[in-house]
Motif scaffolding. Structure first.
Motif, PDB file in Angstrom:
ATOM      1  N   ALA A 480       0.743  -1.211  -0.132  1.00 49.96           N
ATOM      2  CA  ALA A 480       0.012   0.068  -0.077  1.00 49.96           C
ATOM      3  C   ALA A 480       1.016   1.283   0.015  1.00 49.96           C
ATOM      4  N   ALA A 481       2.134   1.070   0.711  1.00 53.54           N
ATOM      5  CA  ALA A 481       2.897   2.330   0.812  1.00 53.54           C
ATOM      6  C   ALA A 481       3.588   2.529  -0.608  1.00 53.54           C
ATOM      7  N   ARG A 482       3.576   1.539  -1.477  1.00 57.05           N
ATOM      8  CA  ARG A 482       4.461   1.780  -2.739  1.00 57.05           C
ATOM      9  C   ARG A 482       3.737   1.965  -4.057  1.00 57.05           C
ATOM     10  N   GLN A 483       2.477   1.562  -3.915  1.00 56.25           N
ATOM     11  CA  GLN A 483       1.464   1.646  -5.081  1.00 56.25           C
ATOM     12  C   GLN A 483       1.344   2.944  -5.501  1.00 56.25           C
ATOM     13  N   PRO A 484       1.135   4.066  -4.603  1.00 57.61           N
ATOM     14  CA  PRO A 484       1.030   5.346  -5.278  1.00 57.61           C
ATOM     15  C   PRO A 484       2.218   6.136  -5.911  1.00 57.61           C
ATOM     16  N   ARG A 485       3.504   5.406  -5.694  1.00 54.87           N
ATOM     17  CA  ARG A 485       4.698   5.772  -6.501  1.00 54.87           C
ATOM     18  C   ARG A 485       4.678   5.256  -7.681  1.00 54.87           C
ATOM     19  N   THR A 486       4.127   3.679  -7.604  1.00 58.08           N
ATOM     20  CA  THR A 486       4.140   2.889  -9.028  1.00 58.08           C
ATOM     21  C   THR A 486       3.333   3.735 -10.057  1.00 58.08           C
ATOM     22  N   ALA A 487       1.982   4.100  -9.213  1.00 58.64           N
ATOM     23  CA  ALA A 487       0.947   4.635  -9.934  1.00 58.64           C
ATOM     24  C   ALA A 487       1.486   5.931 -10.872  1.00 58.64           C
ATOM     25  N   LYS A 488       2.206   6.666 -10.206  1.00 57.92           N
ATOM     26  CA  LYS A 488       2.761   7.940 -10.491  1.00 57.92           C
ATOM     27  C   LYS A 488       3.589   7.595 -11.615  1.00 57.92           C
ATOM     28  N   LYS A 489       4.554   6.767 -11.670  1.00 51.97           N
ATOM     29  CA  LYS A 489       5.485   6.446 -12.644  1.00 51.97           C
ATOM     30  C   LYS A 489       4.792   6.137 -13.761  1.00 51.97           C
TER      31      LYS A 489
END
Length: 510
Positions: A480-489
């Motif tokens: 959950a902590a990493r999904q927003p960063r992956t979505a942005k990329k």
């Protein structure tokens, strides 16, 4: 040239197949064959087989090679009569002279520069019957027996059983063969096989239990003018099936190889794209084919998610001291073998193989769609328009990517795959190099979306596991902590597609 379907018969269904076959006039023959090749396997490498076979009291020398389609093979038989086995130590190559397959045989052997040696043998009881169906005359052949080989040469004997049904078109329209094959497969739970007895003999002789997965290749349009809609449909479907059928055949036989499952899923995605995007080009593609393909694709995906995605997620978290976790067994998910053997899926494969094998010179059979076939210019115009629309839709998706939920982002990923596969289908017509440059810029967006989708899938699986094991909450929080960063990329990579060269705007290749 022979045109045939080959089906494998599951354990417990042989008696039913034989009982139905015996409802007409049948002939039973024992066939004992010896196969030949060079010591280095030049014929096998060229996709050819050469044999001497005793059929009842007569001997027949046969050479076979791959034909021009999915169901066709080049074949020439030389009847040797009631010769003595002692007089048939090796095949006489001159018996096949002045035939296309005979010329190919001589070329391969001359290039190899080696003598022929005996490689393996078969001992088969064949039950045959002719059936007339929908204007076609079809021979049904039930083969039960064994293949015998020494592995290595001079070593212990290896034996593999044979239990298969072949339906060969003797005369008449291909559609009659397709319809009859589908009926027998449905009634008896048969599945299509792509491995010939010669190929099985080669594997047995070499001790091969696992073969590499078959990857996708571009359609082959040749040097002729651009195809019309019907021909393009057939060629693209044939290219898709060239990946789907061999991998499906291995999995139906029980293979659990992860790469074969992965490549079959890719092949099914490509096939679904072809059915969706090429349907308007000509009648004959049935929309009902999509549902069985989707079911099998989903079952294979569930297998992949639990194996590959979870293994990948553990690698992501290997430096985070993640607790050990064992997921519960999946409920109500068929195995890959059961999913591929599904009668509905097999029926679609038979229908599509028949569609791809149709003679372009023959008029189209009536299909569920009433649309007329587009000519070559209209076909290319339609494909260019579809590429343009999919590209523009992807750019609109990129602008609002950050505001979308996971389900909507997954739909974007699937649309991007359709864009990629359609571009690969038409690349030979619009220019391979120009299309390759576009795909090079498409790939980062697809990879980023794939990573995001894997994270979403892994999180969903861990959420299911958390109902029984609290350790799963660590992985849920980490993802959950990493999904927003992956979505942005992923959104950023998708927006870069605006700079990709629009290869569909140029002139037709050639």
């Amino acid at each position: 040239m022979e045109t045939e379907f080959k089906f494998h018969i599951p354990t417990g269904r042989l008696a039913g197949v034989e009982d139905e076959l015996r409802q007409g006039v049948v002939q039973r023959t024992r066939m004992q064959a010896r196969y030949f090749d060079t010591p280095t396997g030049a014929l096998a490498a060229a996709g050819m087989a050469l044999r001497l076979r005793k059929e009842g009291r007569r001997w027949v020398q046969t050479v076979k090679a791959a034909g021009h389609g999915l169901l066709q093979r080049l074949e020439h038989n030389a009847d040797l009569g009631a010769a003595r086995a002692a007089d048939l130590r090796r095949p006489d190559l001159l018996r096949h002279r002045d035939t296309p397959v005979g010329e190919r045989l001589l070329q391969v052997l001359q290039a190899a520069g080696e003598e022929l040696v005996e490689t393996y043998a078969t001992d088969i009881w064949r039950l045959t019957r002719e059936i007339h169906h929908a204007g076609a005359r079809v021979e049904l052949a039930l083969d039960v027996g064994k293949i015998v080989a020494q592995s290595p040469p001079g070593g212990p004997l290896r034996v593999a059983p044979v239990c298969e049904l072949e339906l060969e078109l003797l005369q008449g329209p291909l559609g009659g063969l397709v319809e009859l094959s589908a009926r027998w497969a449905q009634r008896h739970g048969l599945w299509l096989g792509t491995v010939s007895k010669a190929e099985r003999g080669e594997r047995l002789m070499k001790g091969i239990s696992q073969v590499p997965a078959i990857k996708a290749e571009a359609p082959r349009f040749g040097d002729s003018p651009a195809p019309d809609g019907a021909v393009l449909q057939r060629l693209v479907i044939a290219a898709c099936l060239a990946q789907v059928l061999p991998n499906a055949s291995e999995i139906a036989e029980g293979s659990e190889d992860a790469e074969q499952i992965h490549q079959l899923r890719i092949g099914l995605r490509r096939l679904r794209t072809a059915l969706r995007e090429l349907g308007p080009l000509a009648p004959g593609l049935d929309p009902a084919w999509d549902a069985p393909i989707t079911r099998t694709f989903g079952a294979l995906g569930a297998q992949r998610d639990r194996a590959q995605v979870l293994a990948e997620s553990r690698r992501w978290m290997e430096d985070a001291d993640a607790p050990t976790l064992t997921l519960p067994a999946a409920a109500d998910v068929p195995t890959p073998t059961a999913a591929v053997r599904d009668p509905g899926f097999q029926a679609v494969l038979v229908a599509l193989a028949g569609r791809a094998a149709e003679d372009p010179a023959e008029p189209l059979a009536a299909g569920p769609a009433a649309a007329a076939t587009l000519d070559a210019d209209a076909t290319l115009a339609h494909l260019r328009e579809r590429l343009r629309r999919l590209h523009r839709r992807s750019l609109r998706d990129a602008e609002r990517f950050d505001q979308l939920d996971d389900r909507q982002r997954h739909r974007i990923r699937k649309r991007l795959k359709r864009l990629r596969y359609l571009a690969e289908f038409v690349a030979p017509l619009l220019g391979d190099s120009r299309t390759a440059r576009y795909l090079d810029q498409l790939r980062p967006a697809q990879d980023a979306l794939g990573l995001f989708n894997d994270q979403v899938t892994a999180r969903r699986l861990y959420e299911q596991a958390a109902q029984q094991d609290a350790h799963a909450w660590f992985a849920i929080g980490w993802l959950a902590a990493r999904q927003p960063r992956t979505a942005k990329k992923a959104g950023k990579a998708l927006r870069r597609l605006a700079d990709a060269p629009k290869f569909w705007k140029g002139r037709r290749k050639g």
